[in-house]
Design a protein around this motif. Structure first.
Motif, PDB file in Angstrom:
ATOM      1  N   LEU A 158       0.934  -0.960   0.114  1.00 55.22           N
ATOM      2  CA  LEU A 158       0.567   0.005   0.143  1.00 55.22           C
ATOM      3  C   LEU A 158       0.822   1.514   0.094  1.00 55.22           C
ATOM      4  CD1 LEU A 158      -2.338  -0.799   2.793  1.00 55.22           C
ATOM      5  CD2 LEU A 158      -2.899  -0.757   0.282  1.00 55.22           C
ATOM      6  N   SER A 159       2.227   1.335   0.393  1.00 56.11           N
ATOM      7  CA  SER A 159       2.587   2.093   0.507  1.00 56.11           C
ATOM      8  C   SER A 159       3.565   2.918  -0.580  1.00 56.11           C
ATOM      9  CB  SER A 159       4.417   2.200   1.351  1.00 56.11           C
ATOM     10  OG  SER A 159       4.533   2.718   1.713  1.00 56.11           O
ATOM     11  N   ARG A 160       4.008   1.670  -1.726  1.00 54.41           N
ATOM     12  CA  ARG A 160       4.314   1.714  -2.680  1.00 54.41           C
ATOM     13  C   ARG A 160       3.363   1.907  -3.573  1.00 54.41           C
ATOM     14  NH1 ARG A 160       7.374  -2.797  -6.223  1.00 54.41           N
ATOM     15  NH2 ARG A 160       7.348  -1.981  -8.013  1.00 54.41           N
ATOM     16  N   LEU A 161       1.901   1.818  -3.680  1.00 50.38           N
ATOM     17  CA  LEU A 161       0.936   2.495  -4.574  1.00 50.38           C
ATOM     18  C   LEU A 161       0.716   3.853  -4.383  1.00 50.38           C
ATOM     19  CD1 LEU A 161      -1.402  -1.476  -4.335  1.00 50.38           C
ATOM     20  CD2 LEU A 161       0.435  -0.631  -6.165  1.00 50.38           C
ATOM     21  N   SER A 162       0.620   4.579  -3.064  1.00 49.43           N
ATOM     22  CA  SER A 162       0.354   5.097  -2.718  1.00 49.43           C
ATOM     23  C   SER A 162       0.859   6.284  -3.015  1.00 49.43           C
ATOM     24  CB  SER A 162      -0.550   5.648  -1.508  1.00 49.43           C
ATOM     25  OG  SER A 162       0.386   5.041   0.151  1.00 49.43           O
ATOM     26  N   HIS A 163       1.691   6.288  -3.053  1.00 49.40           N
ATOM     27  CA  HIS A 163       2.984   7.328  -2.884  1.00 49.40           C
ATOM     28  C   HIS A 163       3.257   7.353  -3.969  1.00 49.40           C
ATOM     29  CE1 HIS A 163       3.398   6.970   1.463  1.00 49.40           C
ATOM     30  NE2 HIS A 163       4.036   7.762   1.333  1.00 49.40           N
ATOM     31  N   PRO A 164       4.064   7.853  -4.814  1.00 49.21           N
ATOM     32  CA  PRO A 164       4.823   8.722  -6.582  1.00 49.21           C
ATOM     33  C   PRO A 164       5.730   7.785  -6.483  1.00 49.21           C
ATOM     34  CG  PRO A 164       4.376  10.309  -5.535  1.00 49.21           C
ATOM     35  CD  PRO A 164       4.157   9.934  -4.553  1.00 49.21           C
ATOM     36  N   PRO A 165       6.581   6.889  -7.744  1.00 47.57           N
ATOM     37  CA  PRO A 165       6.414   5.561  -7.951  1.00 47.57           C
ATOM     38  C   PRO A 165       8.598   6.309  -7.929  1.00 47.57           C
ATOM     39  CG  PRO A 165       5.088   6.525  -9.199  1.00 47.57           C
ATOM     40  CD  PRO A 165       5.725   7.564  -8.888  1.00 47.57           C
ATOM     41  N   SER A 166       8.989   5.295  -6.781  1.00 44.66           N
ATOM     42  CA  SER A 166      10.523   5.859  -7.404  1.00 44.66           C
ATOM     43  C   SER A 166      11.073   3.949  -7.369  1.00 44.66           C
ATOM     44  CB  SER A 166      10.666   5.658  -5.528  1.00 44.66           C
ATOM     45  OG  SER A 166      10.225   6.932  -4.643  1.00 44.66           O
ATOM     46  N   ARG A 167      12.550   4.324  -7.314  1.00 44.80           N
ATOM     47  CA  ARG A 167      12.924   3.120  -8.141  1.00 44.80           C
ATOM     48  C   ARG A 167      12.958   2.144  -6.602  1.00 44.80           C
ATOM     49  NH1 ARG A 167      19.216   4.585  -8.720  1.00 44.80           N
ATOM     50  NH2 ARG A 167      18.718   5.616  -6.928  1.00 44.80           N
ATOM     51  N   ARG A 168      13.162   0.918  -7.602  1.00 38.42           N
ATOM     52  CA  ARG A 168      12.500  -0.879  -6.188  1.00 38.42           C
ATOM     53  C   ARG A 168      13.823  -0.493  -5.191  1.00 38.42           C
ATOM     54  NH1 ARG A 168      13.117  -6.487  -8.296  1.00 38.42           N
ATOM     55  NH2 ARG A 168      15.099  -5.727  -9.072  1.00 38.42           N
ATOM     56  N   SER A 169      15.133  -0.294  -6.201  1.00 39.76           N
ATOM     57  CA  SER A 169      16.204  -0.548  -4.491  1.00 39.76           C
ATOM     58  C   SER A 169      15.637   0.362  -3.830  1.00 39.76           C
ATOM     59  CB  SER A 169      17.292  -0.192  -5.303  1.00 39.76           C
ATOM     60  OG  SER A 169      17.831   1.411  -5.784  1.00 39.76           O
ATOM     61  N   VAL A 170      15.726   1.909  -3.934  1.00 39.11           N
ATOM     62  CA  VAL A 170      15.168   3.023  -2.635  1.00 39.11           C
ATOM     63  C   VAL A 170      13.899   2.449  -2.327  1.00 39.11           C
ATOM     64  CG1 VAL A 170      14.148   5.472  -2.499  1.00 39.11           C
ATOM     65  CG2 VAL A 170      16.468   4.922  -4.291  1.00 39.11           C
ATOM     66  N   LEU A 171      12.796   1.963  -2.773  1.00 36.03           N
ATOM     67  CA  LEU A 171      11.896   1.195  -1.729  1.00 36.03           C
ATOM     68  C   LEU A 171      12.091   0.385  -0.986  1.00 36.03           C
ATOM     69  CD1 LEU A 171       8.884   1.214  -4.673  1.00 36.03           C
ATOM     70  CD2 LEU A 171       9.557   2.777  -2.643  1.00 36.03           C
ATOM     71  N   ALA A 172      12.924  -0.715  -1.444  1.00 32.79           N
ATOM     72  CA  ALA A 172      13.408  -2.160  -0.618  1.00 32.79           C
ATOM     73  C   ALA A 172      14.246  -0.918   0.707  1.00 32.79           C
ATOM     74  CB  ALA A 172      14.471  -2.553  -1.457  1.00 32.79           C
ATOM     75  N   SER A 173      15.104  -0.740   0.437  1.00 33.09           N
ATOM     76  CA  SER A 173      16.462   0.597   1.222  1.00 33.09           C
ATOM     77  C   SER A 173      14.638   0.528   2.354  1.00 33.09           C
ATOM     78  CB  SER A 173      16.637   1.014   1.210  1.00 33.09           C
ATOM     79  OG  SER A 173      17.899   1.821   1.724  1.00 33.09           O
ATOM     80  N   SER A 176      13.390  -2.376   4.359  1.00 32.70           N
ATOM     81  CA  SER A 176      14.585  -2.882   4.622  1.00 32.70           C
ATOM     82  C   SER A 176      14.320  -4.396   4.210  1.00 32.70           C
ATOM     83  CB  SER A 176      14.958  -2.676   6.293  1.00 32.70           C
ATOM     84  OG  SER A 176      15.674  -1.479   6.454  1.00 32.70           O
ATOM     85  N   ILE A 177      13.838  -3.946   3.354  1.00 29.83           N
ATOM     86  CA  ILE A 177      14.051  -5.893   2.545  1.00 29.83           C
ATOM     87  C   ILE A 177      14.270  -5.825   0.948  1.00 29.83           C
ATOM     88  CG2 ILE A 177      10.960  -6.227   3.361  1.00 29.83           C
ATOM     89  CD1 ILE A 177      10.435  -5.576   1.211  1.00 29.83           C
ATOM     90  N   PRO A 178      14.998  -6.982   1.666  1.00 32.79           N
ATOM     91  CA  PRO A 178      15.905  -6.684  -0.911  1.00 32.79           C
ATOM     92  C   PRO A 178      14.807  -6.401  -1.288  1.00 32.79           C
ATOM     93  CG  PRO A 178      15.497  -9.761   0.737  1.00 32.79           C
ATOM     94  CD  PRO A 178      15.176  -8.503   1.535  1.00 32.79           C
ATOM     95  N   PRO A 179      15.247  -5.922  -2.595  1.00 33.35           N
ATOM     96  CA  PRO A 179      14.354  -5.831  -4.094  1.00 33.35           C
ATOM     97  C   PRO A 179      13.232  -6.723  -4.772  1.00 33.35           C
ATOM     98  CG  PRO A 179      16.321  -4.406  -3.942  1.00 33.35           C
ATOM     99  CD  PRO A 179      16.277  -5.824  -2.786  1.00 33.35           C
ATOM    100  N   SER A 180      14.308  -8.146  -4.709  1.00 36.55           N
ATOM    101  CA  SER A 180      13.393  -9.283  -5.239  1.00 36.55           C
ATOM    102  C   SER A 180      11.853  -9.404  -4.747  1.00 36.55           C
ATOM    103  CB  SER A 180      14.228 -10.226  -5.163  1.00 36.55           C
ATOM    104  OG  SER A 180      14.750 -11.131  -3.392  1.00 36.55           O
ATOM    105  N   LEU A 181      12.336  -9.645  -2.621  1.00 34.63           N
ATOM    106  CA  LEU A 181      11.061  -9.676  -2.437  1.00 34.63           C
ATOM    107  C   LEU A 181       9.934  -8.662  -2.634  1.00 34.63           C
ATOM    108  CD1 LEU A 181       9.238 -10.893   0.391  1.00 34.63           C
ATOM    109  CD2 LEU A 181      11.310  -9.939   1.958  1.00 34.63           C
ATOM    110  N   LEU A 182      10.841  -7.159  -2.229  1.00 29.23           N
ATOM    111  CA  LEU A 182       9.760  -6.122  -2.630  1.00 29.23           C
ATOM    112  C   LEU A 182       8.424  -7.065  -4.013  1.00 29.23           C
ATOM    113  CD1 LEU A 182       8.746  -3.156  -2.302  1.00 29.23           C
ATOM    114  CD2 LEU A 182       9.738  -2.526  -3.459  1.00 29.23           C
ATOM    115  N   SER A 183       9.488  -6.738  -5.059  1.00 30.10           N
ATOM    116  CA  SER A 183       8.728  -7.227  -6.324  1.00 30.10           C
ATOM    117  C   SER A 183       7.641  -8.527  -5.759  1.00 30.10           C
ATOM    118  CB  SER A 183       9.671  -8.043  -6.936  1.00 30.10           C
ATOM    119  OG  SER A 183      10.264  -6.448  -8.285  1.00 30.10           O
ATOM    120  N   LYS A 184       8.539  -9.238  -5.432  1.00 28.74           N
ATOM    121  CA  LYS A 184       7.419 -10.584  -5.376  1.00 28.74           C
ATOM    122  C   LYS A 184       5.895 -10.057  -4.478  1.00 28.74           C
ATOM    123  CE  LYS A 184       7.712 -15.398  -2.962  1.00 28.74           C
ATOM    124  NZ  LYS A 184       8.605 -16.276  -2.389  1.00 28.74           N
ATOM    125  N   THR A 185       6.433  -8.851  -3.075  1.00 30.18           N
ATOM    126  CA  THR A 185       5.265  -8.946  -2.429  1.00 30.18           C
ATOM    127  C   THR A 185       4.134  -7.860  -3.304  1.00 30.18           C
ATOM    128  OG1 THR A 185       6.772  -8.812  -0.439  1.00 30.18           O
ATOM    129  CG2 THR A 185       4.350  -7.746  -0.149  1.00 30.18           C
TER     130      THR A 185
END
Length: 451
Positions: A158-173, A176-185
């Motif tokens: 929900l945080s990712r959907l409700s905020h302006p797009p950012s790079r996956r690595s920035v969002l994952a950081s 504090s989760i790996p970028p691959s887990l962010l994409s999977k989730t």
């Protein structure tokens, strides 16, 4: 029982009856890939359960806990409210699991207004709606192999959907989760929203609800039997697809086809065309088109206008074909007769409902302003945001500022869409029906002026 609780439950039942009063078998369809798919299930108590939980949680938090604690604190320490609000804002910067857990453990001791303002800022909706949404999704989460808790997984997405797009690595950081887990989730949650929750919250109106929609549109437009408005809106992609890039337009996008009612609630959405496609082709390739032209839906409440039998229909702009089930303007620049121009103005008032709904959708779920997911996951992400939009609208969440797509702010006059050979009977009936309704509208307006 507390009278305010009784009143809340009464309003809740009224809301359920407005959304789906007949509890009959309803049809719903949407498309999230290159091939169309439909979802059909019997009307369930899920929406009622959803809002029962949300309303009770909200009632408990705002009417019981906060008032008692505030009343006590006002007698002993006037600065408690400020302290509670400070607690809320100090936790907004920690989006890790430990920070989320720390906030969750104190959530019911916080002032309800500050709590929900914080939750909307972070996740796009209030905490009671978040909790009810989690209850809806938790059985599916428990069957997954995600290494993070369900509530944190939903919060991250929900945080990712409700905020302006950012790079996956920035969002994952940030979480504090790996970028691959962010994409999977993100993929899992949006897929669940676009499939499992879609039938409960995106429904083609029928029965009493259809009559309510028709009556509300009549108050808005003065036209009989309008059941919804259709609109095609490009959803911009953050990067140009490598396959057939010219099909996606400039800037690159995919096309959202949405139909909304007078309350800005979508009752059908379709995403299966690149941004370079036209609205007419997108409609003709959708399941909705076949259900409309086969009279599979919107069959109730037939009325007669100047000898024409009029079943419920939708309204759209001139980028759509004129059909008996889809009425479009006579012209896009007011060059018709006075009766035709009055009809076009009335039609525009109806179309404004879906344009407003799309503006709210992109204003609340800001990832849609520049979608930064893989092309294969773009359709389900858009449909998931439409489901979340409906949940927020039905729950009465505050409406965000409308997003104005620069590509849609200036629209040149649209050429008339030619009917296909298979559409000619629908076109000719729609043409005579539109003129009859224009003449009827002008006659009614003249009678009002002569009084």
């Amino acid at each position: 029982m507390d009278p305010s609780l009784l009143l809340m439950l009464s309003d809740l039942l009224h809301l359920q009856n407005h959304l789906d009063p007949t509890t009959s078998l309803l049809s719903h369809s949407h498309t999230t890939s290159s091939s169309s798919s439909s979802l059909s299930s019997s009307s369930s108590a899920a929406p009622l359960l959803f809002f029962t939980i949300a309303s009770v949680l909200s009632y408990v938090s705002s009417s019981l806990l906060p008032h008692r604690s505030t009343s006590h604190s006002n007698r002993t320490n006037p600065t408690t409210t400020t302290t509670t609000t400070t607690l809320s804002t100090t936790t907004t910067t920690d989006h890790t699991l430990s920070g989320f857990r720390s906030l969750s453990s104190r959530i019911w001791s916080m002032d309800s207004l500050a709590r929900d303002a914080h939750w909307r800022s972070s996740y796009g909706l209030s905490y009671p709606v978040f909790a009810s949404l989690l209850d809806h999704l938790k059985p599916h989460f428990l069957r997954s192999d995600l290494p993070i808790p369900p509530d944190f997984a939903l919060a991250v997405v929900l945080s990712r959907l409700s905020h302006p797009p950012s790079r996956r690595s920035v969002l994952a950081s940030r979480h504090s989760i790996p970028p691959s887990l962010l994409s999977k989730t993100t993929n899992m949650v949006t897929r669940l929203l676009a499939t499992k929750l879609y039938p409960d919250f995106v429904k083609i109106p029928s029965g009493q609800r259809l009559l309510q929609v028709i009556n509300s549109f009549k108050d808005l437009t003065s036209l009989p039997n309008v059941s919804g408005a259709i609109h095609g809106s490009p959803v911009r992609l953050s990067r140009l697809p490598s396959l057939n890039p010219s099909e996606f337009g400039d800037p690159p996008s995919v096309l959202l086809q949405a139909i909304a009612d007078h309350r800005h609630i979508f009752w059908d959405v379709c995403v299966k065309a690149p941004g370079g496609s036209d609205n007419a082709s997108h409609l003709r390739d959708s399941l909705l088109y076949h259900r409309l032209t086969s009279s599979d839906i919107l069959r109730d409440s037939v009325v007669t206008v100047r000898g024409h039998h009029v079943r419920p229909y939708i309204v759209g702009d001139s980028s759509y074909p004129l059909l008996s089930c889809l009425l479009t303007p006579f012209s896009s620049n007011s060059t018709g007769t006075p009766a035709q121009n009055s009809f076009d103005a009335a039609l525009a008032r109806g179309r404004a409902a879906v344009e407003h709904a799309v503006g709210l959708l992109k204003g609340r779920w800001r990832i849609l302003q520049n979608l930064n997911v893989g092309l294969n996951h773009a359709p389900q992400t858009i449909v998931a945001c439409c489901v979340l939009h409906n949940i927020c609208q039905i729950a009465g969440e505050p409406e965000p500022e409308l997003f104005k797509d620069p590509k849609e702010t200036v629209v040149p006059p649209l050429p008339t869409v030619r009917p296909l050979e298979s559409e000619k009977s629908f076109y000719y009936f729609g043409e005579s029906l539109r003129q009859a309704m224009a003449d009827d509208l002008q006659e009614r307006q003249q009678r009002l002026l002569s009084r």
